[in-house]
Design a protein around this motif. Structure first.
Motif, mmCIF file in Angstrom:
data_model
loop_
_atom_site.group_PDB
_atom_site.id
_atom_site.type_symbol
_atom_site.label_atom_id
_atom_site.label_comp_id
_atom_site.label_asym_id
_atom_site.label_seq_id
_atom_site.Cartn_x
_atom_site.Cartn_y
_atom_site.Cartn_z
ATOM 1 N N GLY A 1 0.815 -1.216 0.000
ATOM 2 C CA GLY A 1 0.000 0.000 0.000
ATOM 3 C C GLY A 1 0.844 1.258 0.000
ATOM 4 N N ILE A 2 0.247 2.340 -0.509
ATOM 5 C CA ILE A 2 0.906 3.646 -0.509
ATOM 6 C C ILE A 2 -0.139 4.706 -0.150
ATOM 7 C CG2 ILE A 2 2.182 5.372 -1.874
ATOM 8 C CD1 ILE A 2 3.113 3.136 -3.727
ATOM 9 N N ALA A 3 0.221 5.606 0.758
ATOM 10 C CA ALA A 3 -0.686 6.705 1.120
ATOM 11 C C ALA A 3 0.106 8.003 1.165
ATOM 12 C CB ALA A 3 -1.331 6.434 2.482
ATOM 13 N N LYS B 1 6.712 -7.320 8.170
ATOM 14 C CA LYS B 1 6.141 -6.105 7.590
ATOM 15 C C LYS B 1 7.070 -4.920 7.842
ATOM 16 C CE LYS B 1 1.241 -7.291 8.159
ATOM 17 N NZ LYS B 1 1.400 -8.743 8.229
ATOM 18 N N GLY B 2 7.012 -3.961 6.916
ATOM 19 C CA GLY B 2 7.822 -2.756 7.081
ATOM 20 C C GLY B 2 7.067 -1.517 6.633
ATOM 21 N N LEU B 3 7.382 -0.418 7.282
ATOM 22 C CA LEU B 3 6.725 0.849 6.969
ATOM 23 C C LEU B 3 7.798 1.867 6.582
ATOM 24 C CD1 LEU B 3 3.752 1.614 7.032
ATOM 25 C CD2 LEU B 3 4.035 2.246 9.448
ATOM 26 N N LEU B 4 7.650 2.405 5.391
ATOM 27 C CA LEU B 4 8.589 3.414 4.897
ATOM 28 C C LEU B 4 7.869 4.761 4.883
ATOM 29 C CD1 LEU B 4 11.228 4.260 3.371
ATOM 30 C CD2 LEU B 4 10.056 3.619 1.245
ATOM 31 N N LEU B 5 8.327 5.670 5.741
ATOM 32 C CA LEU B 5 7.698 6.987 5.828
ATOM 33 C C LEU B 5 8.640 8.021 5.221
ATOM 34 C CD1 LEU B 5 6.217 6.745 9.448
ATOM 35 C CD2 LEU B 5 5.294 5.937 7.278
ATOM 36 N N GLY C 1 3.794 14.327 3.173
ATOM 37 C CA GLY C 1 4.336 13.161 3.863
ATOM 38 C C GLY C 1 3.656 11.921 3.294
ATOM 39 N N THR C 2 4.403 10.819 3.214
ATOM 40 C CA THR C 2 3.838 9.616 2.604
ATOM 41 C C THR C 2 4.169 8.387 3.445
ATOM 42 O OG1 THR C 2 5.787 9.005 1.308
ATOM 43 C CG2 THR C 2 4.291 10.642 0.334
ATOM 44 N N ALA C 3 3.424 7.330 3.186
ATOM 45 C CA ALA C 3 3.711 6.047 3.836
ATOM 46 C C ALA C 3 3.602 4.938 2.803
ATOM 47 C CB ALA C 3 2.719 5.799 4.972
ATOM 48 N N THR C 4 4.554 4.027 2.837
ATOM 49 C CA THR C 4 4.528 2.870 1.941
ATOM 50 C C THR C 4 4.633 1.615 2.803
ATOM 51 O OG1 THR C 4 5.598 4.150 0.200
ATOM 52 C CG2 THR C 4 5.693 1.752 -0.017
ATOM 53 N N ALA C 5 3.716 0.677 2.579
ATOM 54 C CA ALA C 5 3.680 -0.550 3.375
ATOM 55 C C ALA C 5 4.269 -1.697 2.562
ATOM 56 C CB ALA C 5 2.231 -0.869 3.753
ATOM 57 N N LEU C 6 5.200 -2.428 3.164
ATOM 58 C CA LEU C 6 5.843 -3.549 2.465
ATOM 59 C C LEU C 6 5.749 -4.818 3.298
ATOM 60 C CD1 LEU C 6 8.057 -0.844 2.193
ATOM 61 C CD2 LEU C 6 8.580 -2.284 0.243
ATOM 62 N N SER D 1 10.107 17.272 -2.874
ATOM 63 C CA SER D 1 11.306 16.533 -2.495
ATOM 64 C C SER D 1 11.035 15.029 -2.502
ATOM 65 C CB SER D 1 11.811 17.047 -1.135
ATOM 66 O OG SER D 1 13.003 16.408 -0.760
ATOM 67 N N SER D 2 11.458 14.320 -1.459
ATOM 68 C CA SER D 2 11.364 12.857 -1.461
ATOM 69 C C SER D 2 9.931 12.337 -1.533
ATOM 70 C CB SER D 2 12.040 12.302 -0.211
ATOM 71 O OG SER D 2 11.529 12.958 0.929
ATOM 72 N N ALA D 3 8.945 13.191 -1.228
ATOM 73 C CA ALA D 3 7.549 12.737 -1.248
ATOM 74 C C ALA D 3 6.970 12.698 -2.654
ATOM 75 C CB ALA D 3 6.697 13.646 -0.368
ATOM 76 N N SER D 4 7.667 13.275 -3.628
ATOM 77 C CA SER D 4 7.015 13.518 -4.920
ATOM 78 C C SER D 4 6.673 12.230 -5.674
ATOM 79 C CB SER D 4 7.870 14.441 -5.785
ATOM 80 O OG SER D 4 8.985 13.764 -6.317
ATOM 81 N N ILE D 5 7.480 11.187 -5.527
ATOM 82 C CA ILE D 5 7.194 9.941 -6.261
ATOM 83 C C ILE D 5 5.940 9.242 -5.707
ATOM 84 C CG2 ILE D 5 8.076 7.618 -6.803
ATOM 85 C CD1 ILE D 5 10.867 8.913 -7.126
ATOM 86 N N PRO D 6 5.884 8.939 -4.396
ATOM 87 C CA PRO D 6 4.643 8.320 -3.900
ATOM 88 C C PRO D 6 3.425 9.235 -4.035
ATOM 89 C CG PRO D 6 6.188 8.779 -2.092
ATOM 90 C CD PRO D 6 6.939 8.967 -3.369
ATOM 91 N N LEU D 7 3.620 10.547 -3.883
ATOM 92 C CA LEU D 7 2.500 11.479 -4.042
ATOM 93 C C LEU D 7 1.951 11.426 -5.474
ATOM 94 C CD1 LEU D 7 0.712 13.804 -2.924
ATOM 95 C CD2 LEU D 7 2.566 15.389 -3.487
#
Lengths: 353, 77
Positions: A13-15, A140-144, A168-173, A301-307
């Motif tokens: 997931g990505i938020a 499980k891992g959370l990438l913020l 700000g974003t969150a990616t679930a792996l 910045s770093s949020a632009s790809i998941p956003l």
């Protein structure tokens, strides 16, 4: 040549979460109306969402993570690793990821640490967390990943202020016994560290924060800033980007024998339109495969790809399986590219706080 | 590449300058419309059309349009 792929990790997931406060570069009165229009045309950046004084990067990541964990119905005790990638942490120390472990109610047996990277941060973060999940067989891992870059500049600097938005974003792996392969290519060039530089940020740095360092200084007409504001060298950034970005993209594709036509979309860090479009043309990729969110959010910045994934590809990643190439590049200088599949992931609507 | 061809492309980096206004001896920094965004547009054009890149220092050393033209020619050779 190091191993350039890993197995057994899947993105679930990505938020993404942005500030409610939206500003338009058409209202940026340090530039004449004609200059504002030229700025928007050249950079592609019209609107930006700007954090309030009391809103930090971790707040946006927190709300993105919370909604993702809820929708995934994850058991928080199974989150074995939490990574926070940002250059706008809550404090110089301790690491913000550790504060977020408690705030999100994640188990104390979780590994948590921060990575200090900007525009390349999402792909580096994804590489690090996937590699740890894969090799250590974590569940499980959370990438913020996020930035409140608007706070690192000031309205009196026309070369930086109208570029940056906050998110700000969150990616679930998760670990998977199935294939779950990701392909990587990373690089860096410290000789270019001055191209994007915040000279002074804390007491222990090379240029400690002092009363004098915080005084606004005039660089030239339209550029007045202090030593804790970001200083950008536009031409150096442009030249670096249009060489290293096509290069890293070619490397990840060629080194892994990937057919470029099999990639459904190329998600580039949203630097600005003239950089990204020059890169796109050099790689001869069609416009439909390269989505932009510069107009709506600016450079986050770093949020632009998941956003950009959440904003432009939400329906596809929820319903289908798609192959993406992600490429981050910027401050460091630092860059990287990843090829991965997203299949029917959880992707909550863009959150605003 | 001829200078006439380059002048057309150079003029194209500006939104609203008529052909013929910019000449080889024009000191481009004195043009009212020249700014850092125009510089990026110029570099993007030079990269796309001539497959050459110009560093910040190299651009700084040029004053006249002719000098950019010569620089590109020298890099191409």
């Amino acid at each position: 040549m190091p191993l350039q792929y890993l197995d057994n990790v899947v993105v679930k997931g990505i938020a993404a979460c942005i500030p409610k406060n939206k500003v338009s570069n058409l209202d940026y009165t340090l530039l004449s109306l004609e200059e504002r229009k030229k700025f928007i045309k050249t950079t592609g950046i019209e609107f930006r969402h700007i954090a309030e004084a009391e809103q930090c990067t971790s707040d946006f990541c927190y709300f993105a993570a919370k909604s993702l964990i809820d929708e995934l119905k994850w058991n928080k005790d199974e989150i074995d690793i939490l990574l926070f990638v940002s250059q706008t942490a809550d404090y110089p120390y301790p690491a913000t990821s550790i504060i977020l472990q408690d705030r999100l109610g994640i188990s104390k047996s979780c590994i948590a640490f921060d990575i200090n990277l900007g525009c390349s941060g999402y792909v580096y973060g994804l590489g690090v967390i996937s590699s740890m999940i894969s090799s250590m067989k974590m569940k499980k891992g959370l990438l913020l990943v996020g930035e409140t870059a608007s706070k690192t500049t000031t309205i009196s600097d026309k070369s930086a202020y109208p570029l940056f938005g906050d998110a700000g974003t969150a990616t679930a792996l998760e670990f998977t016994e199935e294939f779950g392969r990701m392909y990587f290519n990373f690089g860096c060039d410290g000789s270019g560290y001055k191209a994007i530089l915040m000279k002074s940020g804390n007491i222990g740095g090379r240029f400690p924060v002092t009363v004098e360092s915080l005084r606004l200084k005039k660089v030239c007409d339209g550029i007045e800033r202090n030593d804790s504001h970001v200083a950008l060298e536009g031409i150096d950034i442009f030249n670096f980007s249009i060489h290293e970005v096509p290069n890293t993209i070619r490397m990840v594709i060629e080194n892994n024998n990937i057919n470029i036509n099999d990639i459904d979309a190329f998600i580039l860090h949203q630097a600005n339109f003239i950089i990204n479009d020059t890169v796109r043309k050099k790689l001869k990729i069609s416009e439909e495969k390269v989505p932009y969110t510069l107009k709506e959010f600016g450079n986050t910045s770093s949020a632009s790809i998941p956003l950009t994934i959440v904003n432009k590809l939400r329906n596809r990643v929820i319903n289908d399986k798609i192959k993406l190439l992600l490429c981050g590049f910027g401050v460091g200088l630092s860059w990287g590219a990843i090829v991965l599949d997203l299949e029917k992931i959880i992707c909550p609507d863009l959150i605003e706080i | 590449m001829e200078i006439e061809d380059f002048l057309i492309k150079f003029t194209g980096c500006f939104d609203d300058i008529e052909p013929g206004v910019i000449l080889p001896e024009t000191e481009f920094r004195n043009l009212e419309k020249w700014d850092s965004l125009t510089a990026l547009t110029l570099l993007a054009m030079v990269d796309a059309d001539f497959d050459v890149s110009i560093s910040a220092n190299e651009l700084r050393s040029c004053n006249k349009v002719q000098e950019i033209f010569e620089l590109i020619k020298q890099k191409k050779s």
